[in-house]
Design an enzyme around this catalytic site. Structure first.
Site, PDB file in Angstrom:
ATOM      1  N   ARG A  24      48.653  41.982  58.832  1.00 42.37           N
ATOM      2  CA  ARG A  24      49.842  42.281  59.645  1.00 42.37           C
ATOM      3  C   ARG A  24      50.728  43.247  58.870  1.00 42.37           C
ATOM      4  O   ARG A  24      51.187  42.927  57.773  1.00 42.37           O
ATOM      5  CB  ARG A  24      50.608  40.979  59.930  1.00 42.37           C
ATOM      6  CG  ARG A  24      51.925  41.230  60.615  1.00 42.37           C
ATOM      7  CD  ARG A  24      52.674  39.965  60.985  1.00 42.37           C
ATOM      8  NE  ARG A  24      53.931  40.362  61.596  1.00 42.37           N
ATOM      9  CZ  ARG A  24      55.133  40.013  61.172  1.00 42.37           C
ATOM     10  NH1 ARG A  24      55.273  39.176  60.163  1.00 42.37           N
ATOM     11  NH2 ARG A  24      56.208  40.466  61.769  1.00 42.37           N
ATOM     12  N   TYR A  45      59.767  29.357  57.133  1.00 44.20           N
ATOM     13  CA  TYR A  45      59.806  29.199  55.678  1.00 44.20           C
ATOM     14  C   TYR A  45      60.378  27.868  55.221  1.00 44.20           C
ATOM     15  O   TYR A  45      60.003  27.358  54.186  1.00 44.20           O
ATOM     16  CB  TYR A  45      60.671  30.308  55.054  1.00 44.20           C
ATOM     17  CG  TYR A  45      60.046  31.674  55.088  1.00 44.20           C
ATOM     18  CD1 TYR A  45      59.308  32.151  54.014  1.00 44.20           C
ATOM     19  CD2 TYR A  45      60.179  32.501  56.209  1.00 44.20           C
ATOM     20  CE1 TYR A  45      58.730  33.404  54.033  1.00 44.20           C
ATOM     21  CE2 TYR A  45      59.613  33.764  56.236  1.00 44.20           C
ATOM     22  CZ  TYR A  45      58.887  34.209  55.147  1.00 44.20           C
ATOM     23  OH  TYR A  45      58.307  35.455  55.172  1.00 44.20           O
ATOM     24  N   THR A  86      53.093  34.074  61.801  1.00 43.84           N
ATOM     25  CA  THR A  86      53.026  35.465  61.339  1.00 43.84           C
ATOM     26  C   THR A  86      53.657  35.647  59.959  1.00 43.84           C
ATOM     27  O   THR A  86      53.543  36.728  59.381  1.00 43.84           O
ATOM     28  CB  THR A  86      53.713  36.394  62.361  1.00 43.84           C
ATOM     29  OG1 THR A  86      54.941  35.793  62.770  1.00 43.84           O
ATOM     30  CG2 THR A  86      52.837  36.619  63.565  1.00 43.84           C
ATOM     31  N   GLU A  87      54.355  34.613  59.468  1.00 42.83           N
ATOM     32  CA  GLU A  87      54.847  34.622  58.087  1.00 42.83           C
ATOM     33  C   GLU A  87      55.086  33.187  57.643  1.00 42.83           C
ATOM     34  O   GLU A  87      55.604  32.373  58.414  1.00 42.83           O
ATOM     35  CB  GLU A  87      56.191  35.367  57.945  1.00 42.83           C
ATOM     36  CG  GLU A  87      56.118  36.851  57.999  1.00 42.83           C
ATOM     37  CD  GLU A  87      57.486  37.520  57.855  1.00 42.83           C
ATOM     38  OE1 GLU A  87      58.375  36.948  57.205  1.00 42.83           O
ATOM     39  OE2 GLU A  87      57.637  38.621  58.411  1.00 42.83           O
ATOM     40  N   ASN A  88      54.738  32.915  56.382  1.00 44.46           N
ATOM     41  CA  ASN A  88      55.099  31.678  55.706  1.00 44.46           C
ATOM     42  C   ASN A  88      54.846  31.939  54.225  1.00 44.46           C
ATOM     43  O   ASN A  88      53.853  32.570  53.886  1.00 44.46           O
ATOM     44  CB  ASN A  88      54.203  30.518  56.238  1.00 44.46           C
ATOM     45  CG  ASN A  88      54.485  29.169  55.586  1.00 44.46           C
ATOM     46  OD1 ASN A  88      53.588  28.510  55.052  1.00 44.46           O
ATOM     47  ND2 ASN A  88      55.722  28.728  55.645  1.00 44.46           N
TER      48      ASN A  88
END
Ligand code: PNW
EC number: 3.2.1.21
Length: 569
Positions: free
Chosen positions: A114, A353, A419-421
């Protein structure tokens, strides 16, 4: 229970939702600490076609801020305003080093990547009629081709915060004329999206319109810490968000009408959300309000009914009365706009997060209203939640499972792409290369994602690590490192070095989770309690009960690390 409170319960709707909430209140005695049942390791694997990925963003990694005809973005402007500030002028120099980045992904066995496109690298002023920067188009074509040649699928974000400065100057950026149907910024974002579909859509099948609109709206146009630094805490964020939602819908419809049949891809949006857990049972409604005012603000219109969450609307109407205003500070969508916005997500992109504890502070009228006071809540953290380098990042793995369950129930069981961590370390000397805390973070969080998938039937299809590389962490510059790979920002060649977490992540991807009986799962079992119970100093310093960890570490990670080191880019 007040009218607002009962509305918010109705709003979140389903029985299961309330059930989840009750469970978390009754069974889990405290928010922190190790809970044997809640935190147990789940063995098993993710579904066969599960997507493992890592992410970056243009301004955070590319550098080459003024090569050829690239125009400045609002982040270039902010970074250059103050001499002492870190800038993205060079960053990881991925504009030149993208083949090396791709080899790192290949090394880890990743099949997806990504990244984001910089709007002003394509259209220097943000407007196609002013000219196209062909070098920029070539760069993204080369990047995409190199990914495909290495069997890696691109997942592309169109807007990861780097608005062309000219659009801010000419039209006020996302504050442009927010209540009409003919807002210029929607059309310009649509034109930019169309150009990207046209030029890259033969190879790109996953599009994300906006990354974290909550941050853009709030930090860019409300609080004003982020560029374009417009400070209007009472209204700025609501106007900007309104425009972003409509711009997203425009880009979605353009794909739907003009490209979907030929290209067969998907278009979604990525929203950031912390899990909000009530501090006491009396704070349950406040916790829901917390989520509705952050993720729901965008997700409710797009994934539910074209309109803002009920609790946001009623709260803001009440605020208007208290403040003696004739209209709410939250703008309204017309019926046509609602129909246009509703259902404009093929998948739900989630950046997650951390978790906060929420307390109810309703309802003291405030003299200078802001987004923060509008919510009528306070937030805090349980004393035993471990912390990362970023001041806001507390490690609370079970939060992601709750949030995924909430999204499933609230938005009609969409496909969810994480899509984010990820987790940050400080930039320190010596560098943290044996980043055990990051390994623990990924281990615990991915296991919770697997619980959501396999135990709670959440349709979570992807997990994306933030980030592939240490990079420009916005206002924190290079002082916080989120990378699976270390980047030496003092080295002109910006050499990349794999951290231990990249080797761990590679094993995780290869195993597609935590299969019963595998060597990998045995390693994880040995680490599990340690990861859940060790303080920051102990994990990074290998003190206390760490001798077992060190020997495991050397067996499991050191040898692959040495091999990886010989392959550094
Ligand atoms: C993400 N919060 O934003 C961004 O998409 C990345 O560009 C960034 O580098 C990464 O997180 C790490 O900060 C966030 O409020 C926005 O908790 C908000 C939050 C967290 C991350």
């Amino acid at each position: 229970m007040s009218a607002t409170a009962s509305d918010s319960i109705m709003e979140t709707g389903t029985f299961v939702n309330c059930f989840l909430l009750v469970i978390s209140l009754v069974i889990i005695p405290v928010n922190g600490g190790y809970d044997k049942e809640r935190d147990a390791l789940l063995k098993g694997t993710f579904p066969q076609d599960f997507i493992w990925s890592s992410a970056t963003a243009a301004y955070q990694i590319e550098g080459a801020w003024n090569v050829s005809d690239k125009g400045p973005s609002v982040w270039d402007t902010l970074a250059h305003q103050d001499n002492n500030r870190d800038t993205g002028d060079v960053a990881c120099d991925s504009y030149h080093k993208y083949p090396a980045d791709i080899q790192l992904m290949k090394q880890m066995g990743l099949k997806y990547y990504r990244f984001s496109i910089s709007w002003p690298r394509i259209f220097p002023t943000g407007e196609q009629q002013d000219g196209v920067n062909q070098d920029g188009v070539d760069y993204y074509n080369n990047l995409i081709n190199e990914l495909k040649a290495n069997d890696i699928e691109p997942m592309v974000t169109l807007f990861h915060w780097d608005l062309p400065q000219a659009l801010q100057d000419r039209y006020g950026g996302f504050l442009n004329n927010h209540t009409t149907n003919t807002t210029v910024i929607h059309d310009l974002f649509g034109d930019y999206a169309r150009f990207c579909y046209q030029n890259f859509g033969d190879r790109v099948k996953y599009w994300i319109t906006f990354n974290d609109p909550w941050i853009i709206a709030l930090e860019g146009y409300g609080i004003g810490n982020f560029p374009p630094k417009h400070r209007d805490p009472a209204e700025g964020q609501y106007k900007a968000a309104h425009n972003i939602i409509l711009s997203h819908a425009k880009a979605y419809h353009i794909y739907d009408d003009e490209f979907r049949a030929a290209q067969g891809g998907q278009v979604g949006i990525t929203l950031n959300c912390d899990w909000g857990t009530p501090k006491t049972p009396a704070d349950a409604d406040a916790a829901i309000r917390y989520i509705q005012f952050s993720m729901g603000w965008f997700a409710h219109p797009i994934f539910k009914n074209g309109d803002y969450p009920e609790v946001m609307k009623t709260t803001m109407t009440r605020k208007a009365q208290e403040e003696g205003r004739t209209t709410s500070r939250l703008p309204e969508f017309t019926p046509e706009q609602k129909a246009y916005i509703s259902g404009t997500g093929d998948f739900f992109g989630l950046n997650h997060y951390t978790t906060v504890e929420v307390i109810d502070t309703c309802c003291t009228p405030i003299e200078n209203p802001s987004y923060d006071t509008d919510k009528d809540i306070g937030t805090g953290h349980a004393p035993d939640w471990p912390r990362a380098a970023s001041s806001w990042l507390y490690v609370v793995p079970w939060g992601i499972r709750n949030l995924l369950g909430w999204i499933k129930e609230e938005y009609g069981d969409p496909d969810i792409y994480v899509t984010e961590n990820g987790r940050s370390d400080h930039d320190q000397d010596p560098a943290i290369m044996m980043d055990m805390e990051r390994i623990c973070y990924y281990m615990m969080y991915t296991n919770e994602v697997m619980k959501a998938s396999n135990l709670d039937s959440v349709k979570v299809k992807a997990y994306t690590a933030w980030s592939l590389l240490d990079n420009f962490e916005w206002l924190s510059g290079y002082s916080e490192r989120f990378g699976l790979h270390y980047v030496d920002f003092n080295d002109p060649t910006r050499t990349r070095y794999p951290k231990a977490s990249s080797v761990f992540f590679k094993q995780l991807v290869r195993n597609n989770g935590y299969p019963e009986g595998s060597e990998f799962t045995k390693y994880v079992e040995n680490m599990w309690y340690f990861c859940h119970n060790t303080t920051e100093a102990e994990v990074n310093g290998y003190t206390g009960g760490a001798s077992q960890i060190s020997s495991l570490f050397s067996l499991f990670l050191a040898i692959p690390m040495m091999i990886a080191y010989s392959l550094i880019a």
